[in-house]
Every structure is written in structure tokens, then in C-alpha cells.
Scaffold this active site. Sequence first.
Site, PDB file in Angstrom:
ATOM      1  N   CYS A 110       4.386  -3.229   4.039  1.00  0.00           N
ATOM      2  CA  CYS A 110       5.194  -2.257   4.545  1.00  0.00           C
ATOM      3  C   CYS A 110       4.481  -1.296   5.603  1.00  0.00           C
ATOM      4  O   CYS A 110       3.288  -1.195   5.146  1.00  0.00           O
ATOM      5  CB  CYS A 110       5.889  -1.386   3.626  1.00  0.00           C
ATOM      6  SG  CYS A 110       7.123  -0.340   4.064  1.00  0.00           S
ATOM      7  N   ASP A 112       4.733   1.687   5.299  1.00  0.00           N
ATOM      8  CA  ASP A 112       4.233   3.187   4.728  1.00  0.00           C
ATOM      9  C   ASP A 112       2.639   3.201   4.675  1.00  0.00           C
ATOM     10  O   ASP A 112       1.724   2.199   4.202  1.00  0.00           O
ATOM     11  CB  ASP A 112       4.664   2.696   3.139  1.00  0.00           C
ATOM     12  CG  ASP A 112       4.883   3.856   2.168  1.00  0.00           C
ATOM     13  OD1 ASP A 112       3.769   4.391   2.338  1.00  0.00           O
ATOM     14  OD2 ASP A 112       5.857   4.190   1.872  1.00  0.00           O
ATOM     15  N   ARG A 114       0.875   4.429   2.513  1.00  0.00           N
ATOM     16  CA  ARG A 114       0.101   4.368   1.209  1.00  0.00           C
ATOM     17  C   ARG A 114      -0.291   3.016   0.975  1.00  0.00           C
ATOM     18  O   ARG A 114      -0.875   2.908  -0.220  1.00  0.00           O
ATOM     19  CB  ARG A 114       0.810   4.972   0.245  1.00  0.00           C
ATOM     20  CG  ARG A 114       1.457   6.535   0.574  1.00  0.00           C
ATOM     21  CD  ARG A 114       2.486   6.896  -0.491  1.00  0.00           C
ATOM     22  NE  ARG A 114       3.750   6.367   0.000  1.00  0.00           N
ATOM     23  CZ  ARG A 114       4.944   6.986  -0.498  1.00  0.00           C
ATOM     24  NH1 ARG A 114       5.076   7.955  -1.365  1.00  0.00           N
ATOM     25  NH2 ARG A 114       6.160   6.289   0.043  1.00  0.00           N
ATOM     26  N   HIS A 170       6.663  -2.598  -2.378  1.00  0.00           N
ATOM     27  CA  HIS A 170       5.713  -1.766  -2.970  1.00  0.00           C
ATOM     28  C   HIS A 170       6.974  -0.637  -3.508  1.00  0.00           C
ATOM     29  O   HIS A 170       8.011  -0.548  -3.212  1.00  0.00           O
ATOM     30  CB  HIS A 170       4.886  -0.844  -2.187  1.00  0.00           C
ATOM     31  CG  HIS A 170       5.489   0.002  -1.152  1.00  0.00           C
ATOM     32  ND1 HIS A 170       5.541   1.382  -1.081  1.00  0.00           N
ATOM     33  CD2 HIS A 170       6.029  -0.472   0.152  1.00  0.00           C
ATOM     34  CE1 HIS A 170       6.441   1.726  -0.144  1.00  0.00           C
ATOM     35  NE2 HIS A 170       6.563   0.963   0.675  1.00  0.00           N
ATOM     36  N   CYS A 173       9.694   2.631  -1.900  1.00  0.00           N
ATOM     37  CA  CYS A 173       9.760   2.188  -0.243  1.00  0.00           C
ATOM     38  C   CYS A 173      11.031   3.034   0.129  1.00  0.00           C
ATOM     39  O   CYS A 173      12.330   2.630  -0.143  1.00  0.00           O
ATOM     40  CB  CYS A 173       9.876   0.647  -0.319  1.00  0.00           C
ATOM     41  SG  CYS A 173       9.973  -0.041   1.532  1.00  0.00           S
TER      42      CYS A 173
END
Lengths: 281, 290
Positions: A110, A112, A114, A170, A173
Site C-alpha cells: 500500500c 501508506d 507506514r 496492512h 488501511c
Amino acid sequence: MAPTFGKCFRFCCANTSPGEEDEMATESYEAAIKGLNDLLSKKTDLGNVAAEKIKVLTQELKELDASNNDAVERIKSGFTHFKTEKYLKNDALFSDLAKGQSPKFLVFACSDSRVCPSHILNFQPGEAFVVRNIANMVPPFDQKRHSGVGAAVEYAVVHLKVENIVVIGHSCCGGIKGLMSIEDDAAPTQSDFIENWVKIGAQARNKIKEENQDLSYDDQCNKCEKEAVNVSLGNLLSYPFVRAAVVKNTLAIRGAHYDFVKGTFDLWELDFKTTPAYEFS
Amino acid sequence: MALTLCGRARRLVSATSIYNHGCLQRLQQTGSDRFQLGEAKAIRLLPRRTNMVQELGSREEFMQENIDTETSYDFLDEMRQRFLKFKRQKYLPQIEKFQALAIAQSPKVMVIGCADSRVCPSYVLGFQPGEAFTIRNVANLITPIQNGPTETNSALEFAVTTLQVENIIVMGHSNCGGIAALMNHQNHLEQPSSLVERWVMNGKAAKLRTQEVSSHLSFDEQCRNCEKESIKDSVMNLITYPWIRDRVKRGEVKIHGCYYNLSDCSLEKWRLSSDKNSNEFYVSNREIWS
């Protein structure tokens, strides 16, 4: 009066770094200063007003410069650290990499901030061809749409001949939350592009909503994160070159889920094979 | 049947008993003459098909199957080691930061980079977890809004409107396979047959500009030029999205271009600036770090 103002502006302009377009800017505000000086030499009582406004302007320009430099300073220090600690200490590896890459992994993760696979799975340069998009989705094979992901899969499987594909979902999300909150397939889209994209995982959402009506929204999202990975794994098999490689046993497809709330990592396989035929006669 | 298979079955059974006792029970339930090879892969598996029967075949085939399962043990172990290293060295020492991140992310930067294994933006630009929302696709291409929805612009929309990032960095690099495919592609009139070519043709404008001025240079040098032109095109395509253009004009979002040269480890970066009064955008603050 005039010399004081001149000094003030010179202080401002020292902050900005010289560049081609900046020279034009220097000329334009020197013309502006000249205009101001001319005006004040005729109307000296405006001097205090001008001084106040100039102080405000100086402050604004300083702040603009500082916030611009934050990101630039950040990447400059990041890049310097990379060069001194990694690049210069691994000469052989990086000179090989400059000639070409031969990663063994194709990773979908993703976007993202993190969940960078280089951190979580400690991938070094040259190890993994990484595609990152919202909710780590792989759309089904389509000659016309979604050519971005298709191109990545084709390049990795056909040209780079990777041996493993891993799709990593993850926790928490945002893309999956967006998918779960779409009311139903026919509802009008609220955003231009996001909903259109996460709808690739619609099968996952429908399945989770059917089977887990008693669970809380957060728990449903958690299950959907994993189920969406399974949808992507299935979609990978719709690419003919992927299927061919899997059947030949040169490519393995796996799904994963990184939970940064609990600090765990789940990994599972997609098994796809045909067995020798049984003859009934 | 179980007795005659004993010699080979024993090896399989011992493998399963180490890794997954539940698996061993399933073997017994499905009958003495039915079993599954390659069952013993541990760690949270999805339910496997239970009706597949595998013929033993010749001894060589059996050995081949076992070798495959051994390689997959190595893979799992490798993944486990990688993850645990991250957990020990980064996650646990900074557990408060990760717990805060688990609640919400607020990255200030969005990076659009290439999927190339050598140019991970986190690695090259040093971003830590939580700092940069990252999009990676082949040849770090951004298509204009007129081309319709793609994976890239959906992520752009999320980052700019929901996460409200303050900086967008488009990072290209040298020796890009996608750009090389673009420069190699002949015959623009036909529809490209491969997915890669279809995608990289989004950079056609950069290719044409490069060929206009650099056709006398070697193919490699032309590719270097095309890589840089393509970054500029991607940056200008960002501006076709009104929610980006408005924020850039208001100074809420800054757009930067970066070109990472793999051979000499240098980074050229510049910023897209706009004139408040006109609709013009221009390149400024160009620097080379090496």
C-alpha cells in the site's frame, strides 16, 4: 531613508538561492524599490507606514523560505545519509546495480507511509521490484484499463523474471475503509478516482459483509484487508504470463498482512497446480 | 496401502509432525490411501483443498516435489528473519512512535517513484515510517486528468485531499527500463501489443522532445535525457488536477522534481514555482547533490 530601505531588501534577497529565474526576480523588485524610493522622496510622511509594511513582508518571506526548505532539507539529509552510509560503503553492489537489476521479488504494497516494504521486510537495493498503490490492489488482466499495474506485472514477470510475487495488506488501511463504506455497488461515487480504484476489491467487501454481519466495523475492515489480498492474488492469475509461470513452477504467489498495531506479519500461499490425470476405463 | 507406502510416507509424516500437528490429523482422516504432498508449510495458512489426490508417480517426481517444499521452507524462514529483524531493530525500539502511527498517519510528503528495485524512495531519500506517502509505478509516470482514472491519480487524490500532504516529489532515475522501452518502441501508429508499451506510451511527449534535440547522441544518452524530460511532463500533468493546481497556487502544496543518477549517486532536484499573477509555472531552485 533611501539607503536604509535598500539595505533591508538586500537582506531579504540574500535568503533566496541564486538561480536563472531569480535574477529576473531581483531585477523586478529592484525596480519596485526604486519606485518606492521615488514616492517616499516626494512624500516623506509615508515613511513609517512603509517601514511597518516592509517588516511584515520580510517576516512573510522568511516563513515562506523556511517551510519550503523543510522538505528539501529533509531529503537532502536523507540522501546524504544514504550516500555516506550505504552507497560508498557497498561499492561492488552498487556498481553491479548500475548495470542492471535482477530482483527475485515483485511486491505489491500500500502507498501508506507506514508500510514501506524496504523497512518491514528489509529489502536491500536490487532485491524487490515494488509497486505501491492505494490498498495494494491488483486489478484483473485488462488490455485497455489499469495498464499501470499490468505494465508492472508484465515487466517483472516477463522481463525481469522474478521468482516470487507477494501482495502485502496492512492494518488500518484507509483504502479498505473506503471500500467498506461504499454503500452498495450502484451508489454514486463521492470522489473522482479513489472509489473507482478501490472497487477492484468489491468481491472482498461483499463477502465480508455477508459472512460477518455481527462483527464491528473495525473487525470487518480487518477481515476485508486480508480478503482483498486474496482477491488481488486471484486477479494475478488472470494475467496469462503469470499463470504460465506458476504452472511451470518458476513463480510463487503469496499473500501477506502486516499488522502494525500488534507488530505481527502473516504470510500465506496461493496454491495453483494441476495434478496428473486419472484414467478411468 | 499404508504399509506399502510406508517407506516414502514416513518421510512426509515426519515433516508434517514437526511443522503442523493439525495437518497430520487431517492426513489420517482422509483415509490411508489419500494424502497431500507439500502440506507442511507452517504459519496461518488458508484452508487447503482437501479432495485433491496426488499420484506418487516415479521416485524422481517424488523427490522433485520434496525439493520444492524444502525451498518453500527456506522462503518462509527468510521472510520470518527479515520481518523479525525489522521488529527488533526498528519497531520495538520505537514502539511509542509506531503506536501513535497506528492511530493515524500524517505524512508531510508524497513521493511518486519508479517501481525499480534499486530506487526505493525510502531508501535513497531516507524516509522513515510515517513520513512519506509513496506511489511506485513503472517509470514514475503521472497521466493527466483527461486520461481518466488510474491507480496513480486515485492515490494522488487521497494524499492531497484527505491526508493533505504539503510536498509532492516526483522522483525519476537513470537506467530506467520503462523509459528504455519507450525509446525503443517503434511504430506509434499501431496499438502497442504489450502492457508495458501501452503504459510507457504515456511518456510519448517526452520522447518526441528528446528525439528533436538529441537524435545525434547515443541511445543511452538519449534515454538519460528522456528520463529527465519525463519527470518534467509528470510534474506538469500534476497541475492538470484542479485540486492540486489550486493548492499549489495558494502555496499549500509544493511540487519538486528529482532525478537520481544510479551510476554516480547524484541527485538533481528542482522545484516547480508559480507566479501568483499569471497562470505560469516554471522551474526554480535547481540543485545537484553529489
